[in-house]
Scaffold this motif. Structure first.
Motif, short mmCIF file in Angstrom:
data_model
loop_
_atom_site.label_atom_id
_atom_site.label_comp_id
_atom_site.label_asym_id
_atom_site.label_seq_id
_atom_site.Cartn_x
_atom_site.Cartn_y
_atom_site.Cartn_z
N ARG A 1 -6.18 -6.46 4.58
CA ARG A 1 -6.06 -5.91 5.03
C ARG A 1 -4.20 -6.56 5.01
O ARG A 1 -3.84 -5.56 6.06
CB ARG A 1 -5.97 -7.46 6.58
CG ARG A 1 -5.74 -6.77 7.75
CD ARG A 1 -5.82 -7.47 8.71
NE ARG A 1 -4.90 -8.46 9.86
CZ ARG A 1 -4.36 -9.56 9.85
NH1 ARG A 1 -3.29 -9.81 8.73
NH2 ARG A 1 -3.54 -9.09 11.85
N LEU A 2 -3.80 -7.35 4.39
CA LEU A 2 -2.89 -7.77 3.70
C LEU A 2 -1.80 -6.86 3.01
O LEU A 2 -1.02 -6.50 3.10
CB LEU A 2 -3.59 -8.85 2.75
CG LEU A 2 -3.43 -10.27 4.47
CD1 LEU A 2 -3.80 -11.22 2.29
CD2 LEU A 2 -1.99 -10.94 5.10
N GLU A 3 -3.07 -6.18 2.11
CA GLU A 3 -2.43 -4.72 1.66
C GLU A 3 -1.85 -3.74 2.38
O GLU A 3 -1.13 -3.25 1.87
CB GLU A 3 -3.66 -4.39 0.70
CG GLU A 3 -3.68 -5.74 -0.78
CD GLU A 3 -4.31 -5.26 -1.44
OE1 GLU A 3 -4.90 -3.90 -1.72
OE2 GLU A 3 -5.17 -5.43 -2.71
N ALA A 4 -2.94 -3.33 3.30
CA ALA A 4 -2.32 -2.00 4.23
C ALA A 4 -0.33 -2.52 4.74
O ALA A 4 -0.23 -1.81 5.18
CB ALA A 4 -3.61 -1.83 5.07
N LEU A 5 -0.69 -3.52 5.29
CA LEU A 5 0.59 -4.52 6.48
C LEU A 5 1.50 -4.25 5.19
O LEU A 5 2.67 -3.91 5.14
CB LEU A 5 0.16 -5.92 6.57
CG LEU A 5 -0.71 -6.11 7.80
CD1 LEU A 5 -0.81 -7.48 8.07
CD2 LEU A 5 -0.17 -5.34 8.86
N ALA A 6 1.57 -4.38 4.03
CA ALA A 6 2.65 -4.94 2.90
C ALA A 6 2.75 -3.08 2.73
O ALA A 6 4.07 -2.70 2.47
CB ALA A 6 2.40 -5.44 2.01
N GLY A 7 1.67 -2.57 2.07
CA GLY A 7 2.09 -1.18 2.17
C GLY A 7 2.54 -0.57 2.86
O GLY A 7 3.36 0.32 2.11
#
Length: 419
Positions: free
Chosen positions: A325-331
């Motif tokens: 989830r965090l990686e998707a937001l940052a991505g």
């Protein structure tokens, strides 16, 4: 100067018509346009692995629906002993049917876990296909860039050869020292050696593209440009990070792990086995029914280890889902910023190249007229070569940025949805 662009177009045209197979017995096929190539890779090894994982999950889900098999038991008693059981006259023969019954909702829990496993496999498959489309786009672009780098290197060799001819003429006329001719020869030899290295890099790039596409005969050329197609800014709407395939796959994995915890907990519940049979009493020449129920005593094995392992797997899946989830937001945030920066970088690189071309043109005119030394011409040509490389690097960076953002959007780099 537009020599680089002219040479690239000529080289690409020749590349689509030329190239033998490794055996030299057939013409090598050029790689089709990227969108068509991606559609043709349905039977490539990478996609076959993803499909096999889904089929495996479907098989496990089907198996989860199965009920316990019954058993048939035949046994005899009271024979072959001492008197009065020395023969078979008092034998008691029993034919028995045994049927296990699962208690506590074991079967429904298994079926739910099986369905969750299929959902997770399909989510992983979609994420894998998007990752494959991303890697194939990068490999396609790498092959195209390698092609263009050959054109760039050949242009530099051609220009260095022309500069060497001028230097020799000026040395012959006594207007330059022989040292200048040696400098020009050294520069030409260096560029010729670099050209050979670029050719080797091109071979490696096309081999990588062919391996990803799942073809045995390596491609030797491209039938369409992917970089030119990305020259215009594509229209893109808002991207929901929580709809990205990577996050959805992680969520599906978490749900499947949760279902497996339930399965292991229910597995600790004892099952009942019902028994019914027919007994033949030889001594009385009679037949009787027998029936019973057996219940295992879970004294030693209570499935605690499997439950603990499943719970640990669930904790890991929850952590991976949170990380995804965090990686998707940052991505999404970084991807949009990188796309904008890559477009600005490409525009700046184009301006740099235009300036470098004009600088080299003026430096060559001045050198041929004897108004500037050779060192200035070499520096101008080196600057032009660097500028051309910057243009290619900027094109590669723009493709990487857009491919990453397209992957988060569930699209290919050319805008088609990944199924």
């Amino acid at each position: 100067m537009d020599g680089f662009n002219r040479r690239w177009r000529a080289y690409a045209l020749a590349g689509t018509l030329a190239g033998f197979s490794l055996a030299g017995s057939a013409w090598a096929e050029p790689a089709p346009p990227f969108a068509q190539l991606l559609r043709q890779t349905g039977d490539s090894p990478r996609i076959a692995v993803l499909n096999a994982e889904i089929a495996q999950a479907e098989g496990l889900a089907e198996q989860a629906r199965a009920r316990p098999n019954p058993t048939i038991t035949v046994y005899g008693e009271n024979f072959g002993g001492t008197s009065p059981y020395g023969g078979f006259g008092r034998t008691e023969t029993t034919l028995q049917y045994n049927q296990p019954f699962e208690l506590g909702g074991k079967r429904s829990a298994r079926m739910a876990a099986g369905r969750a496993g299929v959902t997770a496999a399909e989510a992983r498959g979609l994420a894998g296909r998007q990752a494959y489309a991303y890697e194939l786009a990068r490999a396609y672009a790498a092959a195209e860039i390698a092609d263009r780098r050959i054109g760039l290197a050949e242009d530099e060799v051609e220009e260095a050869t022309a500069d060497l001819k001028v230097a020799r003429a000026l040395v012959g006329a006594g207007k330059e020292a022989r040292l200048r001719q040696l400098q020009a020869e050294t520069e030409l030899n260096t560029l010729t050696a670099e050209l050979e290295g670029v050719k080797a890099g091109r071979t490696a790039a096309f081999a990588r593209l062919s391996a990803l596409a799942g073809v045995e005969m390596p491609y030797t050329s491209l039938s369409a440009s992917l970089l030119d197609r990305l020259a215009a800014q594509p229209a893109s709407g808002p991207i929901d990070p929580l709809q990205s395939a990577g996050f959805r796959a992680a969520e599906a994995e978490r749900e499947a792990a949760s279902r497996r915890v339930t399965v292991e907990r229910k597995r600790a519940i004892p099952d009942v086995t019902a028994q019914i049979g027919v007994r033949r009493l030889e001594a009385d020449n009679a037949t009787a029914l027998v029936a019973g129920v057996s219940l295992p005593l879970h004294i030693f094995d209570r499935n605690k280890g499997n439950i603990a392992a499943a719970q640990a797997e669930l904790r890991g899946a929850e952590a991976r889902a949170a990380s995804a989830r965090l990686e998707a937001l940052a991505g999404v945030q970084s991807g949009q910023a990188l796309v904008a920066a890559a477009d600005r970088r490409a525009q700046a690189a184009a301006r740099t190249m235009a300036t470098a071309e004009e600088t080299y043109r003026l430096a060559r005119i001045a050198y041929e007229a004897g108004k500037s030394p050779l060192i200035e011409l070499l520096a101008a040509r080196h600057g032009l070569g660097v500028a051309r490389g910057v243009v290619l690097d900027a094109a590669a960076a723009r493709l990487d940025a857009r491919a990453s953002l397209a992957r988060l959007s569930g699209l290919t780099i050319t805008g088609e949805p990944v199924q």
